[in-house]
Motif scaffolding. Structure first.
Motif, PDB file in Angstrom:
ATOM      1  N   UNK B 218       0.840  -1.200   0.000  1.00 57.34           N
ATOM      2  CA  UNK B 218       0.000   0.000   0.000  1.00 57.34           C
ATOM      3  C   UNK B 218       0.875   1.250   0.000  1.00 57.34           C
ATOM      4  N   UNK B 219       1.855   1.248   0.896  1.00 57.32           N
ATOM      5  CA  UNK B 219       2.672   2.446   1.107  1.00 57.32           C
ATOM      6  C   UNK B 219       3.574   2.743  -0.086  1.00 57.32           C
ATOM      7  N   UNK B 220       4.158   1.669  -0.686  1.00 60.62           N
ATOM      8  CA  UNK B 220       5.154   1.873  -1.739  1.00 60.62           C
ATOM      9  C   UNK B 220       4.567   1.862  -3.140  1.00 60.62           C
ATOM     10  N   UNK B 221       3.422   1.244  -3.338  1.00 60.00           N
ATOM     11  CA  UNK B 221       2.881   1.118  -4.700  1.00 60.00           C
ATOM     12  C   UNK B 221       1.513   1.776  -4.846  1.00 60.00           C
ATOM     13  N   UNK B 222       0.522   1.299  -4.079  1.00 59.72           N
ATOM     14  CA  UNK B 222      -0.843   1.789  -4.251  1.00 59.72           C
ATOM     15  C   UNK B 222      -0.930   3.297  -4.013  1.00 59.72           C
ATOM     16  N   UNK B 223      -0.354   3.755  -2.907  1.00 59.86           N
ATOM     17  CA  UNK B 223      -0.474   5.168  -2.562  1.00 59.86           C
ATOM     18  C   UNK B 223       0.179   6.089  -3.606  1.00 59.86           C
ATOM     19  N   UNK B 224       1.449   5.828  -3.985  1.00 63.45           N
ATOM     20  CA  UNK B 224       2.038   6.706  -5.013  1.00 63.45           C
ATOM     21  C   UNK B 224       1.257   6.698  -6.330  1.00 63.45           C
ATOM     22  N   UNK B 225       0.743   5.526  -6.708  1.00 58.01           N
ATOM     23  CA  UNK B 225       0.051   5.441  -7.999  1.00 58.01           C
ATOM     24  C   UNK B 225      -1.305   6.134  -7.976  1.00 58.01           C
ATOM     25  N   UNK B 226      -1.950   6.169  -6.832  1.00 51.76           N
ATOM     26  CA  UNK B 226      -3.266   6.822  -6.776  1.00 51.76           C
ATOM     27  C   UNK B 226      -3.161   8.255  -6.278  1.00 51.76           C
ATOM     28  N   UNK B 227      -1.946   8.691  -5.954  1.00 52.95           N
ATOM     29  CA  UNK B 227      -1.783  10.035  -5.392  1.00 52.95           C
ATOM     30  C   UNK B 227      -2.376  11.141  -6.269  1.00 52.95           C
ATOM     31  N   UNK B 228      -2.206  11.088  -7.603  1.00 54.58           N
ATOM     32  CA  UNK B 228      -2.815  12.145  -8.423  1.00 54.58           C
ATOM     33  C   UNK B 228      -4.324  12.238  -8.197  1.00 54.58           C
ATOM     34  N   UNK B 229      -4.978  11.109  -8.043  1.00 52.99           N
ATOM     35  CA  UNK B 229      -6.428  11.104  -7.827  1.00 52.99           C
ATOM     36  C   UNK B 229      -6.764  11.662  -6.450  1.00 52.99           C
ATOM     37  N   UNK B 230      -5.946  11.279  -5.479  1.00 58.15           N
ATOM     38  CA  UNK B 230      -6.177  11.806  -4.133  1.00 58.15           C
ATOM     39  C   UNK B 230      -6.012  13.328  -4.146  1.00 58.15           C
ATOM     40  N   UNK B 231      -5.016  13.810  -4.920  1.00 60.70           N
ATOM     41  CA  UNK B 231      -4.808  15.258  -4.988  1.00 60.70           C
ATOM     42  C   UNK B 231      -6.007  15.956  -5.641  1.00 60.70           C
ATOM     43  N   UNK B 232      -6.567  15.333  -6.675  1.00 58.71           N
ATOM     44  CA  UNK B 232      -7.773  15.894  -7.290  1.00 58.71           C
ATOM     45  C   UNK B 232      -8.886  15.996  -6.247  1.00 58.71           C
ATOM     46  N   UNK B 233      -9.029  14.926  -5.461  1.00 54.72           N
ATOM     47  CA  UNK B 233     -10.049  14.932  -4.417  1.00 54.72           C
ATOM     48  C   UNK B 233      -9.778  16.038  -3.406  1.00 54.72           C
ATOM     49  N   UNK B 234      -8.500  16.240  -3.066  1.00 55.56           N
ATOM     50  CA  UNK B 234      -8.149  17.277  -2.089  1.00 55.56           C
ATOM     51  C   UNK B 234      -8.543  18.660  -2.623  1.00 55.56           C
ATOM     52  N   UNK B 235      -8.230  18.930  -3.892  1.00 54.79           N
ATOM     53  CA  UNK B 235      -8.547  20.250  -4.446  1.00 54.79           C
ATOM     54  C   UNK B 235     -10.060  20.447  -4.530  1.00 54.79           C
ATOM     55  N   UNK B 236     -10.754  19.398  -5.010  1.00 61.25           N
ATOM     56  CA  UNK B 236     -12.218  19.480  -5.086  1.00 61.25           C
ATOM     57  C   UNK B 236     -12.825  19.745  -3.719  1.00 61.25           C
ATOM     58  N   UNK B 237     -12.345  19.002  -2.732  1.00 60.37           N
ATOM     59  CA  UNK B 237     -12.853  19.167  -1.371  1.00 60.37           C
ATOM     60  C   UNK B 237     -12.565  20.582  -0.874  1.00 60.37           C
ATOM     61  N   UNK B 238     -11.378  21.101  -1.202  1.00 58.76           N
ATOM     62  CA  UNK B 238     -11.020  22.440  -0.742  1.00 58.76           C
ATOM     63  C   UNK B 238     -12.009  23.463  -1.290  1.00 58.76           C
ATOM     64  N   UNK B 239     -12.283  23.359  -2.605  1.00 58.24           N
ATOM     65  CA  UNK B 239     -13.216  24.298  -3.219  1.00 58.24           C
ATOM     66  C   UNK B 239     -14.605  24.164  -2.587  1.00 58.24           C
ATOM     67  N   UNK B 240     -15.051  22.914  -2.433  1.00 56.80           N
ATOM     68  CA  UNK B 240     -16.384  22.690  -1.882  1.00 56.80           C
ATOM     69  C   UNK B 240     -16.492  23.128  -0.424  1.00 56.80           C
ATOM     70  N   UNK B 241     -15.423  22.909   0.341  1.00 55.18           N
ATOM     71  CA  UNK B 241     -15.470  23.302   1.753  1.00 55.18           C
ATOM     72  C   UNK B 241     -15.475  24.825   1.868  1.00 55.18           C
ATOM     73  N   UNK B 242     -14.716  25.500   0.999  1.00 57.69           N
ATOM     74  CA  UNK B 242     -14.736  26.967   1.001  1.00 57.69           C
ATOM     75  C   UNK B 242     -16.137  27.472   0.664  1.00 57.69           C
ATOM     76  N   UNK B 243     -16.831  26.737  -0.212  1.00 58.34           N
ATOM     77  CA  UNK B 243     -18.161  27.145  -0.661  1.00 58.34           C
ATOM     78  C   UNK B 243     -19.265  26.777   0.310  1.00 58.34           C
ATOM     79  N   UNK B 244     -18.953  25.955   1.312  1.00 58.39           N
ATOM     80  CA  UNK B 244     -20.003  25.391   2.184  1.00 58.39           C
ATOM     81  C   UNK B 244     -20.947  26.472   2.697  1.00 58.39           C
TER      82      UNK B 244
END
Lengths: 290, 308
Positions: B218-244
């Protein structure tokens, strides 16, 4: 490393001594899933429970989870004591009309952007999608007052386009980009015009995309609170505004409040049951709320 | 003269010429976009421009408007209530991003596995983000009630002291974050789940053959490979939380006092309770700049993740 051992053999060896472990891991997984799902399930079941109990039971402590005298009185009350039926019709008219308009304008636009690879337009659409709804309200409020549109359903239909149109363009853009250009090229070679190629070839093929866009536009319009709370009058309230007013005027009528909340949210919850796949696709593609 | 073969060749040449003259073709396709652009111009761009115009005036609906230049912005900077709202929004956003992302990634890892009735359970799991926010907020408001609410009962059952939830200044923001987390963890889950599905399987296979444990993988393979998606989620969440807005307004309307007054609530009250149109517009302009920055961040990440 270099030795070619068949993978299945490798995998079988550890699993035999660890059979007990595997059972534990299974059990752990299901317990984890239960923990994950319980907050969602609990809130909805509690809403259902509140809506079916008289207020004596709703305000009892300790709380009564399963209604002792289940009743539909709360539902009867909200429909008889307030024009809830009318608000439901308002919500439906606004959601359907704004969704239809979003599709009529957004589907061709998505096609045009996909064909011309007009990325500037795409960015523009995304930015308008990300802007908080609240920030549009002041100019609209002034504009609609000037045009005499405040307190009309038109004001709501137009403003809900702000949610539906960008998401429709965004979703459709993705679908049209994935379409094989050869199909339309063939139609164009056969002498059809651009419009005919769009209407007869691209449009029928992108029906799944339109379904996704329509569902999302409908849900976001139905759920919208902020536009209606400012722009709607007594007569043109939508359900989210109506349910909010139930709270402010009858603070402790929990049964009626829960019943109203349930009526408001039930249509979109049922929609989820039937078209979950489309919602998942749309939420991850156009993936943001209004 | 014109045999079918010749017609076909002619057609092909004509088609190539049409494709070659991409200028005219592009113009024709832009016609598809025009109606939508007109509407977007009227409903979206006009408000943006008008807001900037209003933010440069002192304007209180009933009274005539007066040009004040950048005074509204200067006043905002000096308004302690606004500054407190900014800090509050920042704190709220921090937690309303971190918690849904944490739980969303965990949930995605679970839903990525094969198990019976997975589609059904996933449907149940995403219900909170589909449900009408205001309606759900009111149910939470009832659950938060300090004397009669079901949450304090549940706390007492597991031996924890009761909380005042949204009724005390100290606990109101954490309580609202709880609602936001409940509501938006499913969206993070869906985005990360998409990332897990798009992940190549070879690295995991070879790691397994090399005898790597689940945690290491998980730490060495899954996480690095899905990190771009997690970052997209982080940015989306940031925008949505600011808009709450919906949940906060429906549950507390910024209270108790101003303890949960985020920038959005401040903006709403300035505009529609105090009718300080100029000042509220200045808030919108500042806010818009922040959202714009986040949007471009999001777009950059989306291209890197080749997502959706």
């Amino acid at each position: 490393m270099g030795v070619a051992i068949p993978a299945p053999a490798l995998r079988r060896t550890p699993s035999v001594p660890y059979r007990g472990h595997r059972f534990l891991r299974r059990a752990g997984f299901w317990i984890g899933l239960l923990v994950l799902l319980s907050p969602a399930v609990f809130v909805f079941l509690w809403m259902l429970s509140l809506s079916l109990k008289p207020d004596v039971e709703n305000t009892a402590y300790p709380p009564i989870f399963i209604p002792r005298n289940p009743t539909l009185d709360n539902f009867r009350e909200i429909f008889e004591n307030s024009p809830f039926g009318r608000y439901a019709v308002n919500s439906l008219v606004v959601a359907v009309a704004s969704t239809a308009l979003s599709l009529a304008l957004g589907v061709p636009a998505g096609y045009g952007i996909a064909k011309t690879k007009a990325n500037g337009l795409a960015v523009f659409v995304l930015v308008s999608r990300m802007t908080p709804g609240l920030s549009y309200l002041i100019p609209w409020f002034i504009l609609f007052r000037y045009l005499g549109l405040n307190n009309t359903l038109w004001a709501l239909i137009i403003t809900h386009l702000v949610i539906g149109l960008p998401i429709t363009i965004w979703v459709m853009m993705g679908f049209f980009e994935d379409l094989h250009p050869e199909l339309e090229e063939a139609a164009l070679v056969d002498g059809a015009g651009i419009w005919a190629a769009f209407r007869d070839v691209a449009l029928p093929l992108s029906r799944p995309g339109m379904v996704v866009a329509a569902i999302l536009a409908f849900i976001f319009s139905w759920n919208n609170f902020i536009f209606a709370v400012v722009l709607a009058g007594q007569e043109t309230r939508t359900l989210p505004v109506a349910v909010f007013n139930v709270l402010t005027f009858e603070q402790l009528a929990w049964g009626a409040l829960a019943a109203a909340a349930l009526v408001v949210t039930l249509p979109v919850l049922l929609l989820t049951v039937f078209v979950q796949r489309q919602i998942v696709v749309g939420m991850t593609a156009g993936g943001m709320k209004g | 003269m014109s045999t079918p073969a010749a017609a076909a060749v002619g057609g092909a040449i004509r088609a190539r010429r049409r494709a070659g003259s991409s200028y005219r073709r592009r113009d024709k396709y832009l016609r598809f976009v025009l109606p939508a652009l007109v509407v977007i111009g009227a409903v979206i761009v006009f408000p943006w421009v008008f807001t900037v115009f209003m933010s440069l005036h002192d304007w209180q609906v009933a009274s005539p408007r007066v040009w004040v230049g950048l005074d509204n912005y200067a006043n905002l900077a000096g308004d302690a209530r606004f500054r407190a709202a900014v800090v509050r929004t920042f704190v709220y956003t921090l937690f309303a991003v971190a918690l849904p992302v944490l739980f969303g990634v965990l949930a995605a890892l679970m839903f990525h596995q094969e198990f019976p009735l997975r589609g059904f359970f996933r449907g149940v799991f995403i219900l909170p983000m589909i449900a009408t926010p205001v309606a759900i907020s009111l149910v939470w408001a009832m659950m938060f009630h300090p004397q009669l609410g079901v949450l304090n009962f549940l706390l007492s059952r597991v031996g924890l002291p009761p909380s005042l939830w949204v009724y005390a200044p100290d606990t109101v923001i954490p309580s609202l974050v709880l609602v936001e987390t409940w509501q938006w963890t499913p969206l993070v889950m869906l985005i990360v789940l998409g990332g897990l599905a798009a992940m190549p399987t070879e690295p995991l296979e070879s790691a397994r053959i090399d005898g790597a444990g689940g945690w290491r993988m998980f730490w060495d393979i899954t996480l690095p490979l899905t990190l771009p998606f997690i970052m997209v989620a982080v940015v989306l969440r940031t925008i949505d939380a600011l808009k709450a807005f919906d949940t906060i307004y429906a549950i507390t309307q910024g209270g108790p006092g101003t303890a949960s007054e985020t920038v959005n609530i401040y903006l709403y009250l300035q505009a529609f309770n105090f009718f300080q149109i100029g000042r509220a517009s200045a808030v919108v302009v500042v806010f818009f700049a922040v959202i714009l920055a986040c949007s471009f961040g999001m777009l950059y990440l989306r291209q890197r993740a080749r997502w959706a």
